[in-house]
Design a protein around this motif. Structure first.
Motif, PDB file in Angstrom:
ATOM      1  N   UNK B  21      36.245  46.389  39.722  1.00  0.00           N
ATOM      2  CA  UNK B  21      37.490  47.042  40.163  1.00  0.00           C
ATOM      3  C   UNK B  21      38.682  46.092  40.008  1.00  0.00           C
ATOM      4  N   UNK B  22      38.475  44.839  40.403  1.00  0.00           N
ATOM      5  CA  UNK B  22      39.557  43.854  40.274  1.00  0.00           C
ATOM      6  C   UNK B  22      39.916  43.642  38.799  1.00  0.00           C
ATOM      7  N   UNK B  23      38.888  43.632  37.952  1.00  0.00           N
ATOM      8  CA  UNK B  23      39.117  43.471  36.511  1.00  0.00           C
ATOM      9  C   UNK B  23      39.900  44.650  35.950  1.00  0.00           C
ATOM     10  N   UNK B  24      39.574  45.862  36.400  1.00  0.00           N
ATOM     11  CA  UNK B  24      40.293  47.054  35.937  1.00  0.00           C
ATOM     12  C   UNK B  24      41.757  46.987  36.372  1.00  0.00           C
ATOM     13  N   UNK B  25      41.990  46.558  37.606  1.00  0.00           N
ATOM     14  CA  UNK B  25      43.367  46.439  38.106  1.00  0.00           C
ATOM     15  C   UNK B  25      44.134  45.370  37.325  1.00  0.00           C
ATOM     16  N   UNK B  26      43.464  44.289  36.976  1.00  0.00           N
ATOM     17  CA  UNK B  26      44.095  43.211  36.199  1.00  0.00           C
ATOM     18  C   UNK B  26      44.497  43.724  34.811  1.00  0.00           C
ATOM     19  N   UNK B 136      18.276  36.968  37.777  1.00  0.00           N
ATOM     20  CA  UNK B 136      19.313  37.837  38.352  1.00  0.00           C
ATOM     21  C   UNK B 136      20.620  37.064  38.557  1.00  0.00           C
ATOM     22  N   UNK B 137      20.523  35.921  39.226  1.00  0.00           N
ATOM     23  CA  UNK B 137      21.745  35.164  39.513  1.00  0.00           C
ATOM     24  C   UNK B 137      22.382  34.604  38.240  1.00  0.00           C
ATOM     25  N   UNK B 138      21.557  34.293  37.251  1.00  0.00           N
ATOM     26  CA  UNK B 138      22.078  33.821  35.960  1.00  0.00           C
ATOM     27  C   UNK B 138      23.049  34.849  35.372  1.00  0.00           C
ATOM     28  N   UNK B 139      22.613  36.099  35.287  1.00  0.00           N
ATOM     29  CA  UNK B 139      23.430  37.113  34.607  1.00  0.00           C
ATOM     30  C   UNK B 139      24.628  37.553  35.460  1.00  0.00           C
ATOM     31  N   UNK B 140      24.420  37.673  36.762  1.00  0.00           N
ATOM     32  CA  UNK B 140      25.538  38.069  37.624  1.00  0.00           C
ATOM     33  C   UNK B 140      26.611  36.973  37.640  1.00  0.00           C
ATOM     34  N   UNK B 141      26.180  35.722  37.663  1.00  0.00           N
ATOM     35  CA  UNK B 141      27.158  34.629  37.652  1.00  0.00           C
ATOM     36  C   UNK B 141      27.861  34.544  36.299  1.00  0.00           C
ATOM     37  N   UNK B 142      27.144  34.831  35.212  1.00  0.00           N
ATOM     38  CA  UNK B 142      27.829  34.873  33.916  1.00  0.00           C
ATOM     39  C   UNK B 142      28.879  35.979  33.869  1.00  0.00           C
ATOM     40  N   UNK B 143      28.581  37.114  34.469  1.00  0.00           N
ATOM     41  CA  UNK B 143      29.579  38.193  34.535  1.00  0.00           C
ATOM     42  C   UNK B 143      30.818  37.701  35.287  1.00  0.00           C
ATOM     43  N   UNK B 144      30.591  37.047  36.416  1.00  0.00           N
ATOM     44  CA  UNK B 144      31.700  36.486  37.200  1.00  0.00           C
ATOM     45  C   UNK B 144      32.488  35.468  36.370  1.00  0.00           C
ATOM     46  N   UNK B 145      31.772  34.545  35.733  1.00  0.00           N
ATOM     47  CA  UNK B 145      32.418  33.470  34.969  1.00  0.00           C
ATOM     48  C   UNK B 145      33.236  34.038  33.809  1.00  0.00           C
ATOM     49  N   UNK B 146      32.726  35.083  33.170  1.00  0.00           N
ATOM     50  CA  UNK B 146      33.456  35.707  32.066  1.00  0.00           C
ATOM     51  C   UNK B 146      34.761  36.336  32.554  1.00  0.00           C
ATOM     52  N   UNK B 149      37.145  33.482  33.361  1.00  0.00           N
ATOM     53  CA  UNK B 149      37.610  32.858  32.120  1.00  0.00           C
ATOM     54  C   UNK B 149      38.705  33.700  31.468  1.00  0.00           C
ATOM     55  N   UNK B 150      38.667  35.006  31.736  1.00  0.00           N
ATOM     56  CA  UNK B 150      39.645  35.913  31.135  1.00  0.00           C
ATOM     57  C   UNK B 150      40.744  36.324  32.106  1.00  0.00           C
ATOM     58  N   UNK B 151      40.946  35.494  33.115  1.00  0.00           N
ATOM     59  CA  UNK B 151      42.136  35.635  33.943  1.00  0.00           C
ATOM     60  C   UNK B 151      42.030  36.526  35.161  1.00  0.00           C
ATOM     61  N   UNK B 152      40.860  37.080  35.422  1.00  0.00           N
ATOM     62  CA  UNK B 152      40.716  37.948  36.602  1.00  0.00           C
ATOM     63  C   UNK B 152      40.700  37.070  37.861  1.00  0.00           C
ATOM     64  N   UNK B 153      41.453  37.464  38.855  1.00  0.00           N
ATOM     65  CA  UNK B 153      41.663  36.662  40.051  1.00  0.00           C
ATOM     66  C   UNK B 153      40.522  36.861  41.061  1.00  0.00           C
ATOM     67  N   UNK B 154      39.488  36.050  40.935  1.00  0.00           N
ATOM     68  CA  UNK B 154      38.342  36.092  41.845  1.00  0.00           C
ATOM     69  C   UNK B 154      38.125  34.702  42.422  1.00  0.00           C
ATOM     70  N   UNK B 155      37.494  34.634  43.573  1.00  0.00           N
ATOM     71  CA  UNK B 155      37.167  33.345  44.180  1.00  0.00           C
ATOM     72  C   UNK B 155      35.780  33.389  44.805  1.00  0.00           C
ATOM     73  N   UNK B 156      35.378  32.257  45.373  1.00  0.00           N
ATOM     74  CA  UNK B 156      34.029  32.155  45.928  1.00  0.00           C
ATOM     75  C   UNK B 156      33.765  33.231  46.993  1.00  0.00           C
ATOM     76  N   UNK B 157      34.794  33.573  47.779  1.00  0.00           N
ATOM     77  CA  UNK B 157      34.590  34.598  48.806  1.00  0.00           C
ATOM     78  C   UNK B 157      34.232  35.946  48.175  1.00  0.00           C
ATOM     79  N   UNK B 158      34.786  36.222  46.981  1.00  0.00           N
ATOM     80  CA  UNK B 158      34.438  37.461  46.274  1.00  0.00           C
ATOM     81  C   UNK B 158      33.005  37.399  45.745  1.00  0.00           C
ATOM     82  N   UNK B 159      32.555  36.209  45.437  1.00  0.00           N
ATOM     83  CA  UNK B 159      31.174  36.052  44.968  1.00  0.00           C
ATOM     84  C   UNK B 159      30.193  36.248  46.126  1.00  0.00           C
ATOM     85  N   UNK B 160      30.421  35.536  47.225  1.00  0.00           N
ATOM     86  CA  UNK B 160      29.460  35.566  48.336  1.00  0.00           C
ATOM     87  C   UNK B 160      29.534  36.869  49.140  1.00  0.00           C
TER      88      UNK B 160
END
Lengths: 168, 168
Positions: B21-26, B136-146, B149-160
């Motif tokens: 959702x955050x990515x779509x808004x960005x 599981x965590x490998x792929x979900x974290x890669x989604x987050x990292x991607x 890397x492309x400017x979406x405003x996320x932080x650790x609180x959004x991850x946890x």
């Protein structure tokens, strides 16, 4: 399952150790300074490689300490070279080597405190599942992703390491 | 701890839903096509964003199925838009919602097979710890990292996500 999961995280740090060796060999083959990796980032407002590795190490080290009551060694985060970072990973593995299943008896019921929780607490069970495990994999996977992004030749088998496969 | 860990992975997919959702808004704020995310990669020989999300969903879906014996819905990996990818995540969460702790009784002792293991097997306990959770965590974290890397405003609180903090 606490001890078994910590054993798995220790194995994951062993894989991270190997990635650092592969990264060093890649730098040598390409004739660039291997210490350059330490400041690489996936985004300008994300932590650099050196911090991803340090925090990954501390995530599992501090979780093992908090869930067992065993004191953890202090790591002042002074690593400035890839070799020093490798030593940090190895020292974390050595600390995890000191644990047995008995150390985690009663882990679920422990009261865990954290400098960032502003006086609040979590049960050991909640802390382990909601914080320690996902946080550990977050930082270790970021270290992997940063190396891949910078041309180091790693694949899923390097991430997972050997698995307990056997004949049916 | 199987059910509790699957509940945590389900929660993690809920966080992934929010990142989308955050990515779509960005994308909307920057006036670019949100479906562009699907093909972003951190390295030319790494899987793109769409596959990181699909495989993350399948990692937990298939693990829950293999460790319980409950049939999993089929997902043919045909998502072509960010909206379809969000629906994929939500459908995986809905599948995980059907489980109770009772479904995983005996999970540790199950014999797990996998198309890639060339006839070899793993115990449920080994498969869960050595493959399902780290994968599981490998792929979900890669989604987050991607996304980061492309400017979406996320932080650790959004991850946890939210944690079970309470007064001491």
């Amino acid at each position: 399952m606490y001890f078994e999961t910590f054993s798995q995280m220790k194995k994951q740090l062993g894989q991270l150790s190997k990635w650092l060796e592969t990264a060093a060999a890649h730098a040598k083959a390409k004739s660039f300074d291997p210490n350059l990796y330490l400041n690489f980032r996936l985004a300008p407002d994300q932590l650099p490689f050196v911090r991803q590795v340090q925090i990954g190490c501390d995530a599992v080290k501090l979780a093992a300490s908090r869930l067992s009551g065993k004191a953890a060694p202090s790591n002042p985060d002074t690593e400035q070279t890839l070799e020093e970072l490798s030593a940090r990973v190895r020292s974390t593995i050595a600390y995890l080597d000191t644990f047995t299943a008995k150390d985690f008896e009663g882990a679920a019921g422990r009261i865990v405190t954290h400098p960032r929780w502003e006086g609040q607490v979590m049960s050991g069970a909640d802390y382990f599942l909601e914080n320690a495990v996902p946080n550990f994999f977050f930082h270790v996977t970021h270290a992997y992703a940063l190396l891949r992004h910078n041309g180091v030749n790693l694949g899923k088998a390097d991430y997972l390491g050997s698995q307990s496969l056997r004949a049916p």
